[in-house]
Design a protein around this motif. Structure first.
Motif, PDB file in Angstrom:
ATOM      1  N   UNK A   1       0.825  -1.200   0.000  1.00 55.04           N
ATOM      2  CA  UNK A   1       0.000   0.000   0.000  1.00 55.04           C
ATOM      3  C   UNK A   1       0.856   1.245   0.000  1.00 55.04           C
ATOM      4  N   UNK A   2       0.222   2.411  -0.156  1.00 49.07           N
ATOM      5  CA  UNK A   2       0.969   3.674  -0.224  1.00 49.07           C
ATOM      6  C   UNK A   2       0.135   4.806   0.355  1.00 49.07           C
ATOM      7  N   UNK A   3       0.810   5.716   1.056  1.00 46.31           N
ATOM      8  CA  UNK A   3       0.178   6.894   1.648  1.00 46.31           C
ATOM      9  C   UNK A   3       0.995   8.123   1.277  1.00 46.31           C
ATOM     10  N   UNK A   4       0.327   9.189   0.859  1.00 48.55           N
ATOM     11  CA  UNK A   4       1.029  10.415   0.527  1.00 48.55           C
ATOM     12  C   UNK A   4       1.503  11.082   1.807  1.00 48.55           C
ATOM     13  N   UNK A   5       2.780  11.459   1.853  1.00 46.99           N
ATOM     14  CA  UNK A   5       3.381  12.021   3.058  1.00 46.99           C
ATOM     15  C   UNK A   5       4.420  13.066   2.642  1.00 46.99           C
ATOM     16  N   UNK A   6       5.356  13.354   3.505  1.00 46.88           N
ATOM     17  CA  UNK A   6       6.472  14.253   3.202  1.00 46.88           C
ATOM     18  C   UNK A   6       7.761  13.606   3.677  1.00 46.88           C
ATOM     19  N   UNK A   7       8.881  14.112   3.178  1.00 43.97           N
ATOM     20  CA  UNK A   7      10.194  13.618   3.586  1.00 43.97           C
ATOM     21  C   UNK A   7      11.155  14.785   3.669  1.00 43.97           C
ATOM     22  N   UNK A   8      12.111  14.689   4.570  1.00 44.10           N
ATOM     23  CA  UNK A   8      13.181  15.673   4.693  1.00 44.10           C
ATOM     24  C   UNK A   8      14.358  15.218   3.834  1.00 44.10           C
ATOM     25  N   UNK A   9      14.736  16.039   2.871  1.00 49.46           N
ATOM     26  CA  UNK A   9      15.811  15.656   1.961  1.00 49.46           C
ATOM     27  C   UNK A   9      16.804  16.804   1.803  1.00 49.46           C
ATOM     28  N   UNK A  10      17.965  16.446   1.290  1.00 52.50           N
ATOM     29  CA  UNK A  10      18.988  17.435   0.963  1.00 52.50           C
ATOM     30  C   UNK A  10      18.812  17.850  -0.486  1.00 52.50           C
ATOM     31  N   UNK A  11      18.846  19.157  -0.740  1.00 58.25           N
ATOM     32  CA  UNK A  11      18.708  19.660  -2.098  1.00 58.25           C
ATOM     33  C   UNK A  11      19.873  20.593  -2.421  1.00 58.25           C
ATOM     34  N   UNK A  12      19.918  21.024  -3.668  1.00 61.87           N
ATOM     35  CA  UNK A  12      20.979  21.939  -4.090  1.00 61.87           C
ATOM     36  C   UNK A  12      20.886  23.280  -3.384  1.00 61.87           C
ATOM     37  N   UNK A  13      19.740  23.587  -2.776  1.00 59.00           N
ATOM     38  CA  UNK A  13      19.553  24.857  -2.073  1.00 59.00           C
ATOM     39  C   UNK A  13      19.416  24.657  -0.571  1.00 59.00           C
ATOM     40  N   UNK A  14      19.854  23.497  -0.086  1.00 66.19           N
ATOM     41  CA  UNK A  14      19.795  23.229   1.339  1.00 66.19           C
ATOM     42  C   UNK A  14      18.668  22.267   1.691  1.00 66.19           C
ATOM     43  N   UNK A  15      18.479  21.986   2.989  1.00 69.01           N
ATOM     44  CA  UNK A  15      17.453  21.034   3.414  1.00 69.01           C
ATOM     45  C   UNK A  15      16.057  21.510   3.038  1.00 69.01           C
ATOM     46  N   UNK A  16      15.178  20.544   2.755  1.00 66.87           N
ATOM     47  CA  UNK A  16      13.806  20.880   2.377  1.00 66.87           C
ATOM     48  C   UNK A  16      12.872  19.747   2.770  1.00 66.87           C
ATOM     49  N   UNK A  17      11.609  20.111   2.985  1.00 66.88           N
ATOM     50  CA  UNK A  17      10.539  19.140   3.189  1.00 66.88           C
ATOM     51  C   UNK A  17       9.784  19.036   1.876  1.00 66.88           C
ATOM     52  N   UNK A  18       9.650  17.818   1.352  1.00 67.95           N
ATOM     53  CA  UNK A  18       9.089  17.637   0.013  1.00 67.95           C
ATOM     54  C   UNK A  18       8.009  16.560   0.040  1.00 67.95           C
ATOM     55  N   UNK A  19       7.086  16.591  -0.950  1.00 65.18           N
ATOM     56  CA  UNK A  19       6.096  15.513  -1.058  1.00 65.18           C
ATOM     57  C   UNK A  19       6.781  14.175  -1.317  1.00 65.18           C
ATOM     58  N   UNK A  20       6.248  13.129  -0.703  1.00 68.43           N
ATOM     59  CA  UNK A  20       6.802  11.789  -0.872  1.00 68.43           C
ATOM     60  C   UNK A  20       5.693  10.761  -0.665  1.00 68.43           C
ATOM     61  N   UNK A  21       5.848   9.611  -1.296  1.00 67.50           N
ATOM     62  CA  UNK A  21       4.963   8.487  -1.023  1.00 67.50           C
ATOM     63  C   UNK A  21       5.626   7.580   0.000  1.00 67.50           C
ATOM     64  N   UNK A  22       4.843   7.130   0.969  1.00 65.31           N
ATOM     65  CA  UNK A  22       5.326   6.182   1.965  1.00 65.31           C
ATOM     66  C   UNK A  22       4.652   4.834   1.695  1.00 65.31           C
ATOM     67  N   UNK A  23       5.470   3.799   1.511  1.00 66.07           N
ATOM     68  CA  UNK A  23       4.971   2.483   1.112  1.00 66.07           C
ATOM     69  C   UNK A  23       5.031   1.502   2.278  1.00 66.07           C
ATOM     70  N   UNK A  24       3.940   0.767   2.491  1.00 65.90           N
ATOM     71  CA  UNK A  24       3.935  -0.316   3.470  1.00 65.90           C
ATOM     72  C   UNK A  24       4.515  -1.571   2.827  1.00 65.90           C
ATOM     73  N   UNK A  25       5.104  -2.427   3.663  1.00 69.73           N
ATOM     74  CA  UNK A  25       5.853  -3.585   3.178  1.00 69.73           C
ATOM     75  C   UNK A  25       5.304  -4.862   3.813  1.00 69.73           C
ATOM     76  N   UNK A  26       5.160  -5.890   3.005  1.00 67.68           N
ATOM     77  CA  UNK A  26       4.712  -7.178   3.523  1.00 67.68           C
ATOM     78  C   UNK A  26       5.775  -7.782   4.447  1.00 67.68           C
TER      79      UNK A  26
END
Length: 296
Positions: free
Chosen positions: A143-168
């Motif tokens: 399954x999958x839920x729309x969430x956010x993730x903290x990532x490193x970008x060329x302009x510094x840290x950012x919070x971005x849209x991400x999908x979070x996947x459940x695992x069997x």
């Protein structure tokens, strides 16, 4: 037409000189090779330029996980993640999400399109090596839920849209950045003809002083196994490519042979930009990929 400029290097220790790579003749011109690589990188970035505003350019991992793998599946699933061996075993949301927002640590924001779950999972697979160091079963996503993730970008840290996947068979959640933009492909990789120069790993900016951090020799060129480093940039309106130039220790004529270890050491070099960095992306010179930049 994209405007480009070359900024003279700022010497940190001694004047640089081109160094031959292992297996190259003494006449190999590392500087000329780096300049050629830099222009090729700027061409690739110019081809994907957008007028939508400051770009989102990931400068680190776009895939991650929440939690630790359980002992029963840990070794196999770690290998599967590296290989991109992840498959859908359940129904994923089919609709395209509404636009999302990137929030940088410096307060800047940008509205971006968000990928559907299935396309995001496909990008997760494509980012893998495609090979398992051991025989490993694929990770099955249920399954999958729309969430956010903290990532490193060329302009510094950012919070971005991400999908979070459940695992069997695991409580771990896998996430993948879901921003519908794509950076240019890295430069070609030929193990028989590796690119010239050293790759910057990150950079800082203070006014117009750009400092790049990389792995190099442990001491200066005045001592055996040491090296002096300096930097210069080749820039356009879109990106800044950092060239790291190296001058190695030269043993006196007739001196005994000496051996150097392969241990890398943190080094840095700085260069003055002719114009403010602004929203331009900073690229390392070997493959033309973005590196994270923070304010010094």
């Amino acid at each position: 037409m994209v405007r480009r400029s070359v900024v003279p290097l700022l010497v940190l220790l001694l004047l640089p000189a081109a160094c031959a790579r292992p297996g190259e003749s003494a006449g190999y011109d590392s500087h000329a090779a780096q300049v050629e690589q830099a222009h090729a990188a700027l061409d690739r970035w110019a081809a994907t330029a957008s007028a939508d505003g400051p770009p989102f350019v990931a400068a680190g991992e776009q895939t991650g996980q929440t939690g630790n793998w359980e002992p029963g599946v840990g070794d196999a699933y770690k290998q599967a993640m590296l290989a991109g061996a992840v498959e859908a075993a359940g129904t994923l949301p089919a609709e395209t999400p509404p636009p999302g927002e990137i929030r940088w640590a410096d307060g800047n924001r940008r509205t971006v399109d968000v990928l559907p779950a299935a396309e995001t999972l496909q990008r997760l697979r494509q980012a893998g090596s495609g090979q398992c160091a051991m025989t490993c079963p694929p990770i099955l996503v249920t399954g999958a839920t729309l969430a956010t993730a903290n990532v490193s970008t060329s302009r510094g840290p950012a919070v971005v849209p991400a999908w979070q996947f459940t695992v069997r068979d695991s409580a771990v959640r896998i996430w993948r950045v879901a921003v519908a933009t794509k950076s240019p492909e890295p430069g070609p990789h030929d193990p028989n003809n590796p690119p010239a120069g050293l790759s910057g790993e990150r950079a800082t900016i203070h006014d117009r002083t750009l400092t790049v951090y990389f792995t190099g020799a442990g001491g200066s060129a005045a001592q055996p196994c040491g090296a002096d480093y300096s930097a210069e940039v080749i820039a356009s309106d879109i990106a800044v490519v950092v060239l790291v130039l190296e001058r190695n220790y030269e043993p006196p004529a007739g001196s005994e042979n000496y051996g150097c270890d392969d241990v890398g050491h943190p080094r840095e070099a700085s260069v003055q930009l002719t114009e403010p960095l602004g929203d331009r992306v900073v690229l390392e010179v070997r493959y033309g990929t973005a590196i994270p930049v923070t304010q010094a």
